[in-house]
Design an enzyme around this catalytic site. Structure first.
Site, short mmCIF file in Angstrom:
data_model
loop_
_atom_site.label_atom_id
_atom_site.label_comp_id
_atom_site.label_asym_id
_atom_site.label_seq_id
_atom_site.Cartn_x
_atom_site.Cartn_y
_atom_site.Cartn_z
N LEU A 13 0.83 -1.22 0.00
CA LEU A 13 0.00 0.00 0.00
C LEU A 13 0.85 1.26 0.00
O LEU A 13 0.49 2.26 -0.62
CB LEU A 13 -0.92 -0.01 1.23
CG LEU A 13 -2.07 -1.01 1.17
CD1 LEU A 13 -2.67 -1.23 2.56
CD2 LEU A 13 -3.15 -0.52 0.20
N ASP A 53 14.16 2.67 9.34
CA ASP A 53 13.60 1.53 10.06
C ASP A 53 12.87 2.11 11.26
O ASP A 53 13.50 2.70 12.15
CB ASP A 53 14.72 0.58 10.51
CG ASP A 53 14.21 -0.64 11.25
OD1 ASP A 53 13.08 -0.58 11.81
OD2 ASP A 53 14.92 -1.66 11.27
N ASN A 79 2.94 4.42 7.51
CA ASN A 79 2.39 3.25 6.82
C ASN A 79 3.05 1.93 7.22
O ASN A 79 2.42 0.88 7.18
CB ASN A 79 2.53 3.46 5.30
CG ASN A 79 2.25 2.22 4.51
OD1 ASN A 79 1.10 1.85 4.30
ND2 ASN A 79 3.30 1.54 4.07
N TYR A 160 -2.30 -7.68 16.56
CA TYR A 160 -2.46 -6.70 15.47
C TYR A 160 -3.61 -5.74 15.73
O TYR A 160 -3.41 -4.51 15.68
CB TYR A 160 -2.60 -7.46 14.14
CG TYR A 160 -2.74 -6.57 12.94
CD1 TYR A 160 -1.64 -5.94 12.38
CD2 TYR A 160 -3.99 -6.37 12.34
CE1 TYR A 160 -1.77 -5.12 11.25
CE2 TYR A 160 -4.12 -5.56 11.23
CZ TYR A 160 -3.02 -4.94 10.68
OH TYR A 160 -3.16 -4.14 9.58
N LYS A 164 -3.46 -1.58 16.44
CA LYS A 164 -4.13 -0.57 15.60
C LYS A 164 -5.14 0.25 16.42
O LYS A 164 -5.38 1.41 16.11
CB LYS A 164 -4.78 -1.24 14.39
CG LYS A 164 -3.78 -1.88 13.43
CD LYS A 164 -2.83 -0.85 12.80
CE LYS A 164 -1.96 -1.47 11.72
NZ LYS A 164 -1.07 -0.47 11.07
N THR A 193 -1.79 -7.98 -0.09
CA THR A 193 -0.37 -7.59 0.04
C THR A 193 0.35 -8.70 0.80
O THR A 193 -0.27 -9.62 1.34
CB THR A 193 -0.19 -6.28 0.84
OG1 THR A 193 -0.59 -6.51 2.19
CG2 THR A 193 -0.96 -5.11 0.26
P1 NAP Z 1 3.21 -4.94 3.19
O1 NAP Z 1 3.04 -5.09 1.72
O2 NAP Z 1 3.72 -6.08 4.00
O3 NAP Z 1 4.12 -3.65 3.42
C1 NAP Z 1 4.56 -3.31 4.70
C2 NAP Z 1 5.68 -2.31 4.56
O4 NAP Z 1 6.13 -1.97 5.88
C3 NAP Z 1 6.89 -2.89 3.82
O5 NAP Z 1 7.47 -1.88 3.02
C4 NAP Z 1 7.83 -3.26 4.96
O6 NAP Z 1 9.19 -3.25 4.59
C5 NAP Z 1 7.53 -2.11 5.89
N1 NAP Z 1 8.04 -2.32 7.24
C6 NAP Z 1 7.81 -3.34 8.10
N2 NAP Z 1 8.52 -3.17 9.22
C7 NAP Z 1 9.22 -2.02 9.06
C8 NAP Z 1 10.14 -1.31 9.86
N3 NAP Z 1 10.53 -1.76 11.07
N4 NAP Z 1 10.64 -0.15 9.39
C9 NAP Z 1 10.29 0.31 8.18
N5 NAP Z 1 9.46 -0.32 7.37
C10 NAP Z 1 8.92 -1.48 7.81
O7 NAP Z 1 1.84 -4.54 3.91
P2 NAP Z 1 0.66 -3.51 3.52
O8 NAP Z 1 -0.59 -4.29 3.50
O9 NAP Z 1 1.02 -2.67 2.36
O10 NAP Z 1 0.63 -2.64 4.87
C11 NAP Z 1 0.77 -1.24 4.91
C12 NAP Z 1 0.00 -0.72 6.11
O11 NAP Z 1 -1.41 -0.91 5.90
C13 NAP Z 1 0.32 -1.45 7.42
O12 NAP Z 1 0.39 -0.50 8.49
C14 NAP Z 1 -0.87 -2.36 7.62
O13 NAP Z 1 -1.10 -2.68 8.97
C15 NAP Z 1 -1.99 -1.50 7.04
N6 NAP Z 1 -3.20 -2.25 6.67
C16 NAP Z 1 -3.13 -3.21 5.71
C17 NAP Z 1 -4.29 -3.91 5.38
C18 NAP Z 1 -4.29 -4.97 4.32
O14 NAP Z 1 -5.32 -5.65 4.17
N7 NAP Z 1 -3.21 -5.15 3.58
C19 NAP Z 1 -5.50 -3.62 6.02
C20 NAP Z 1 -5.52 -2.65 7.01
C21 NAP Z 1 -4.37 -1.96 7.31
P3 NAP Z 1 9.98 -4.60 4.13
O15 NAP Z 1 9.71 -4.76 2.67
O16 NAP Z 1 11.40 -4.24 4.45
O17 NAP Z 1 9.45 -5.73 4.94
#
Ligand code: NAP
Length: 235
Positions: A13, A53, A79, A160, A164, A193
């Site tokens: 995202l 990080d 994010n 989780y 949140k 994702t």
């Molecule tokens: P994702 O594809 O797994 O991306 C997560 C991102 O966060 C990746 O770039 C990851 O980096 C980074 N990250 C993790 N730990 C980190 C750290 N310590 N420092 C810096 N970066 C870090 O997940 P996503 O679904 O896009 O999630 C983005 C946000 O949306 C999250 O906060 C998630 O909780 C929220 N969200 C997602 C959903 C959903 O259904 N997908 C629903 C509700 C909310 P690496 O590549 O290095 O691991």
């Protein structure tokens, strides 16, 4: 010119949000904990990149100093997020959750958000129109999680959603403390994702919609709210 930092924007995202905001004319910093992944993502989008990080004080401080030296920040999108899963992508429920699971999840989703906010507040306070978007989740809503018969009710995880819900509280308290900033929490919806082993039902384009919208709110826009693409969510 609006300058925007998105943490964890090398994929998912965050990456899609970066793509859309570059398109909208923002100068976008792709925050990535891995410099090479960040560089590749930024190159694809014509964005900048910064190694960041969210669990590491030095890394966050260094990133803030670099962006400050480049001219400052207007929009911060918290994010970066994790959802710890068991083998086979199973959600960790109440029978198996441990203090370590909670700590790891909170380290990124909660303490990471505060660490980044704290480091970038001086920059945001100097912006003419500062905006913060915190990535929450529908699972943060106590109202929804207790609404029997819904998918949110059926979700068994502990760490989780608790993290949140904390993000929502952080959003409200910061919004009250900084009334000249627009600070909101958003729920992108269940999006395909790596976070959920690509089991989500929405595309990243759909999921990023509310993030992009809230990143672009003007000084007369909402603050201290909790939104998805359809509108306000119950806490
Ligand atoms: P994702 O594809 O797994 O991306 C997560 C991102 O966060 C990746 O770039 C990851 O980096 C980074 N990250 C993790 N730990 C980190 C750290 N310590 N420092 C810096 N970066 C870090 O997940 P996503 O679904 O896009 O999630 C983005 C946000 O949306 C999250 O906060 C998630 O909780 C929220 N969200 C997602 C959903 C959903 O259904 N997908 C629903 C509700 C909310 P690496 O590549 O290095 O691991």
């Amino acid at each position: 010119m609006t300058t925007t930092l998105i943490t964890g924007a090398n994929k998912g995202l965050g990456f899609e949000t970066a793509r859309r905001l570059v398109e909208a004319g923002h100068t976008v910093y792709i925050g990535s904990r891995d410099a090479e992944r960040g560089r590749r993502a930024a190159e694809r989008l014509g964005a900048r990149t910064v190694r960041l990080d969210v669990t590491d004080d030095d890394s966050v401080r260094t990133a803030a100093a670099a962006i400050e030296a480049d001219g400052g920040l207007d929009v911060l999108i918290n994010n970066a997020g994790v959802e710890e899963r068991a083998d086979g992508n199973a959600v960790i429920g109440a029978a198996d959750v441990t203090a370590d699971t909670m700590r790891n999840t909170f380290e990124t989703n909660v303490f990471g958000t505060v660490r980044v906010l704290h480091a970038f507040l001086p920059l945001l306070r100097r912006s003419a129109a500062p905006v913060v978007v915190n990535l929450s989740s529908g699972l943060a809503s106590l109202t929804r999680v207790t609404d029997a018969g819904t998918p949110t009710y059926a979700y068994p995880g502990v760490a989780y959603p608790a993290s949140k819900t904390a993000v929502n509280m952080i959003t409200v308290q910061y919004a009250k403390a900084f009334p000249h900033m627009r600070i909101n929490a958003v729920e992108p919806g269940f999006t395909k994702t790596d976070l959920n082993g690509n089991t989500g039902i929405q595309t990243v384009e759909q999921g990023a919609e509310i993030i992009v919208r809230m990143a672009q709110v003007g000084p007369d826009g909402p603050t201290g709210g909790y939104f998805d693409a359809e509108g306000t969510l119950p806490w």
